[in-house]
Design an enzyme around this catalytic site. Structure first.
Site, PDB file in Angstrom:
ATOM      1  N   LYS A 162       7.400   9.808  14.170  1.00  0.00           N
ATOM      2  CA  LYS A 162       7.691   9.606  12.832  1.00  0.00           C
ATOM      3  C   LYS A 162       7.312   8.030  12.457  1.00  0.00           C
ATOM      4  O   LYS A 162       6.655   7.679  11.507  1.00  0.00           O
ATOM      5  CB  LYS A 162       9.027   9.972  12.552  1.00  0.00           C
ATOM      6  CG  LYS A 162       9.776   8.931  11.464  1.00  0.00           C
ATOM      7  CD  LYS A 162       9.549   9.600  10.079  1.00  0.00           C
ATOM      8  CE  LYS A 162      10.015   8.713   9.084  1.00  0.00           C
ATOM      9  NZ  LYS A 162       9.958   9.342   7.877  1.00  0.00           N
ATOM     10  N   CYS A 211      10.456   2.932   4.463  1.00  0.00           N
ATOM     11  CA  CYS A 211       9.882   3.552   5.295  1.00  0.00           C
ATOM     12  C   CYS A 211       8.950   2.431   6.032  1.00  0.00           C
ATOM     13  O   CYS A 211       9.175   2.049   7.066  1.00  0.00           O
ATOM     14  CB  CYS A 211       9.234   4.790   4.997  1.00  0.00           C
ATOM     15  SG  CYS A 211      10.308   5.991   4.202  1.00  0.00           S
TER      16      CYS A 211
HETATM   17  N1  SAJ Z   1       0.834   0.613  -0.213  1.00  0.00           N
HETATM   18  C1  SAJ Z   1      -0.071  -0.198  -0.434  1.00  0.00           C
HETATM   19  N2  SAJ Z   1      -1.523   0.004  -0.206  1.00  0.00           N
HETATM   20  C2  SAJ Z   1      -1.613   1.502   0.203  1.00  0.00           C
HETATM   21  C3  SAJ Z   1      -0.611   2.258   0.029  1.00  0.00           C
HETATM   22  C4  SAJ Z   1       0.449   1.705   0.044  1.00  0.00           C
HETATM   23  O1  SAJ Z   1       0.040  -1.545  -0.781  1.00  0.00           O
HETATM   24  O2  SAJ Z   1      -3.199   1.601   0.309  1.00  0.00           O
HETATM   25  C5  SAJ Z   1       2.343   0.219  -0.569  1.00  0.00           C
HETATM   26  C6  SAJ Z   1       2.780   0.969  -1.832  1.00  0.00           C
HETATM   27  O3  SAJ Z   1       2.822   0.072  -2.966  1.00  0.00           O
HETATM   28  C7  SAJ Z   1       4.399   0.990  -1.378  1.00  0.00           C
HETATM   29  C8  SAJ Z   1       4.229   1.133   0.408  1.00  0.00           C
HETATM   30  O4  SAJ Z   1       3.057   0.625   0.457  1.00  0.00           O
HETATM   31  O5  SAJ Z   1       4.870  -0.325  -1.628  1.00  0.00           O
HETATM   32  C9  SAJ Z   1       4.872   2.245   0.747  1.00  0.00           C
HETATM   33  O6  SAJ Z   1       4.349   3.360  -0.136  1.00  0.00           O
HETATM   34  P1  SAJ Z   1       3.724   4.817   0.441  1.00  0.00           P
HETATM   35  O7  SAJ Z   1       3.437   5.587  -0.515  1.00  0.00           O
HETATM   36  O8  SAJ Z   1       2.815   4.648   1.623  1.00  0.00           O
HETATM   37  O9  SAJ Z   1       4.966   5.320   1.231  1.00  0.00           O
HETATM   38  P2  SAJ Z   1       6.615   5.875   1.066  1.00  0.00           P
HETATM   39  O10 SAJ Z   1       7.469   4.601   2.112  1.00  0.00           O
HETATM   40  O11 SAJ Z   1       6.727   5.899  -0.188  1.00  0.00           O
HETATM   41  O12 SAJ Z   1       6.532   7.034   1.943  1.00  0.00           O
HETATM   42  C10 SAJ Z   1       6.066   7.182   3.622  1.00  0.00           C
HETATM   43  C11 SAJ Z   1       5.284   8.182   3.669  1.00  0.00           C
HETATM   44  N3  SAJ Z   1       4.414   8.345   4.714  1.00  0.00           N
HETATM   45  C12 SAJ Z   1       3.125   8.142   4.947  1.00  0.00           C
HETATM   46  O13 SAJ Z   1       2.486   8.332   4.409  1.00  0.00           O
HETATM   47  C13 SAJ Z   1       2.634   8.122   6.406  1.00  0.00           C
HETATM   48  C14 SAJ Z   1       5.912   9.820   3.585  1.00  0.00           C
HETATM   49  O14 SAJ Z   1       5.140  10.724   4.132  1.00  0.00           O
HETATM   50  C15 SAJ Z   1       7.123   9.580   4.571  1.00  0.00           C
HETATM   51  O15 SAJ Z   1       7.819  10.808   4.246  1.00  0.00           O
HETATM   52  C16 SAJ Z   1       7.921   8.354   3.964  1.00  0.00           C
HETATM   53  O16 SAJ Z   1       7.156   7.147   4.309  1.00  0.00           O
HETATM   54  C17 SAJ Z   1       9.139   8.191   5.076  1.00  0.00           C
HETATM   55  O17 SAJ Z   1      10.116   8.409   4.590  1.00  0.00           O
HETATM   56  O18 SAJ Z   1       9.066   7.670   6.316  1.00  0.00           O
END
Ligand code: SAJ
Length: 428
Positions: free
Chosen positions: A204, A258
């Site tokens: 995870k 996360c």
């Molecule tokens: N972000 C970027 N660039 C990218 C992708 C995301 O700057 O290319 C930023 C987003 O704007 C945001 C942050 O990263 O600020 C996180 O966004 P996210 O959509 O990647 O993640 P979370 O935190 O909403 O959800 C993640 C997910 N994990 C993965 O995709 C590996 C989700 O599946 C998990 O359930 C969740 O974390 C968790 O609970 O762990």
């Protein structure tokens, strides 16, 4: 089967309701009395598509109720927050998890299963939770069953992902894993992956660390490209045409509960071995300052007075401002006191957020886009005609009709701010 879910937040509540809608008798526990009251009158307290309808169904079936005190049950699911501690490496604060487990101990019976869904540092289940449970004299794997089953759903798609995602079932013993599998098979249609508790914990954490490190690589590319006068976004678009390359997107930082949290749990557990993970965290955590510095430079250069900040949530199309880099940037600009800073976010209702886009942009010198809400995609120069100067800094590269904006900057051409500055100095 009677099931108690402790912690009714973004994960615990949907999980509890899903079990309730799949023939389980569910009691949801939370420390927040207001949340309990609202849930018992049939109202959810978080924004999540489809969740209200699911709760309506559970209430109608009489299979869900909420309360403050745990009751004897067959299964206990712990879904409470695990924040970072305030120590040097921001290690995992297990105190809410340990306190939830401690509350279960007096009512724990032979045959019960305890599932930890909260994200926890590697080895927490075996080194901290197992001894606590066995302090009662019950043997884990024989009398009671202990499983770490991390949640992996994406806010905004929780209901769908709870059902269809694969689920890691990390038992302390094979019998624990079996017990866990039986419980989730009530509604999970994805694969139930058998694991040990420690591999489940690490898996995870690494899923989110993988993403954090890759985003850091994209953000580092922005810094490198700005230095070398190359468009980082063009580079990413081109490189991703390679069949085995998937560069992530740069942005104003990494938020949420996360990606901006989990890598520290690994780093704190093995500081000497986690250099790359720590560097990535550092790069992503410094992005808000980079955006603030560039915003200030651009505003000073254009003798601007008012900034309209578009988007405060940590990512697009949600209402969650926890660990949001956008909010950090807004606060820093506001605290500096140099400019009039107005926040606009159609997903966030708060006193300090201007609900009208028109009012937010009137007489503004800059629109600073920090979140990729769908609403911002179609913003054009025509919508911004009431600005004093139409300058847009779009850190999420979200605006589609860029051509309609007088001065448009994103993380690809951000260095050109300074070309103009140089030109202004040379001209004066
Ligand atoms: N972000 C970027 N660039 C990218 C992708 C995301 O700057 O290319 C930023 C987003 O704007 C945001 C942050 O990263 O600020 C996180 O966004 P996210 O959509 O990647 O993640 P979370 O935190 O909403 O959800 C993640 C997910 N994990 C993965 O995709 C590996 C989700 O599946 C998990 O359930 C969740 O974390 C968790 O609970 O762990």
């Amino acid at each position: 089967m009677k099931l108690v879910v402790i912690g009714l937040g973004y994960i615990g509540l949907p999980t509890a309701i899903m079990f309730a809608n799949h023939n389980q008798d569910v009691l949801g526990i939370d420390v927040n009395e207001k949340v309990i009251k609202e849930l018992n009158t049939g109202k959810i307290h978080i924004e999540e598509p489809g969740l209200q309808a699911e709760l309506d169904r559970a209430v109608q079936n009489g299979t869900f109720k909420a309360g403050l005190v745990v009751e004897p049950a067959d299964t206990f699911i712990v879904s409470v927050p695990t924040p970072n501690k305030n120590d040097a490496l921001k290690s995992c604060d297990l105190s809410y998890v340990l306190s939830a487990v401690t509350n279960i101990l007096p009512i724990l019976q032979k045959g019960n299963t305890i599932i930890i869904e909260s994200t926890i540092a590697p080895r927490s289940t075996e080194d901290h939770i197992l001894p606590l449970i066995e302090s009662t004299g019950l043997i884990v794997g024989k009398d009671v069953f202990l499983v770490h089953c991390p949640e992996r759903v994406l806010p905004g798609q929780i209901i769908h992902e709870l059902i269809y995602n694969n689920r890691i079932i990390g038992g302390v013993t094979p019998a624990c894993t079996e017990a866990g599998k039986k419980i989730y098979s009530a509604f999970v249609q994805g694969e139930l992956i058998e694991a040990t508790a420690s591999t489940a914990e690490m898996s995870k954490l690494m899923e989110n660390t993988y993403r954090d490190v890759n985003i850091a690589l994209a953000n580092e590319l922005v810094h490198i490209s700005a230095e070398l006068n190359i468009n980082a976004l063009d580079v990413i678009g081109m490189a991703n045409k390679h069949p085995r390359v998937n560069l992530h997107q740069p942005g104003p930082g990494v938020g949420g509960h996360c990606l901006a949290v989990d890598p520290y749990f690994i780093a704190a557990a093995a500081p000497e071995q986690s250099r790359l993970i720590q560097d990535a965290r550092h790069i992503n955590a410094s992005m808000p300052d980079f955006i603030v510095a560039n915003t200030v430079a651009l505003m000073k250069q254009q003798r601007g007075k008012k900034i309209a900040v578009f988007g405060l949530t940590y990512k697009g199309d949600i209402d969650d401002i926890r660990e949001s880099p956008a909010l950090e940037i807004y606060d820093k600009l506001k605290k500096a006191g140099t400019f009039n800073v107005v926040a606009y976010d159609p997903h966030v209702q708060a006193d300090f957020v201007e609900p009208s886009m028109e009012k937010a942009t009137v007489d503004a010198d800059m629109v600073l886009i920090l979140t990729d809400h769908t609403e911002f995609r179609s913003v054009t120069g025509f919508d911004l005609a009431n600005m004093r100067q139409m300058i847009v800094l779009d850190t999420k590269n979200i605006i589609e009709e860029k051509i309609t904006i007088d001065s448009y900057y994103n993380l690809g051409n951000i260095a050109s701010i300074y070309d103009t500055e140089q030109m202004a100095i040379e001209a004066s």
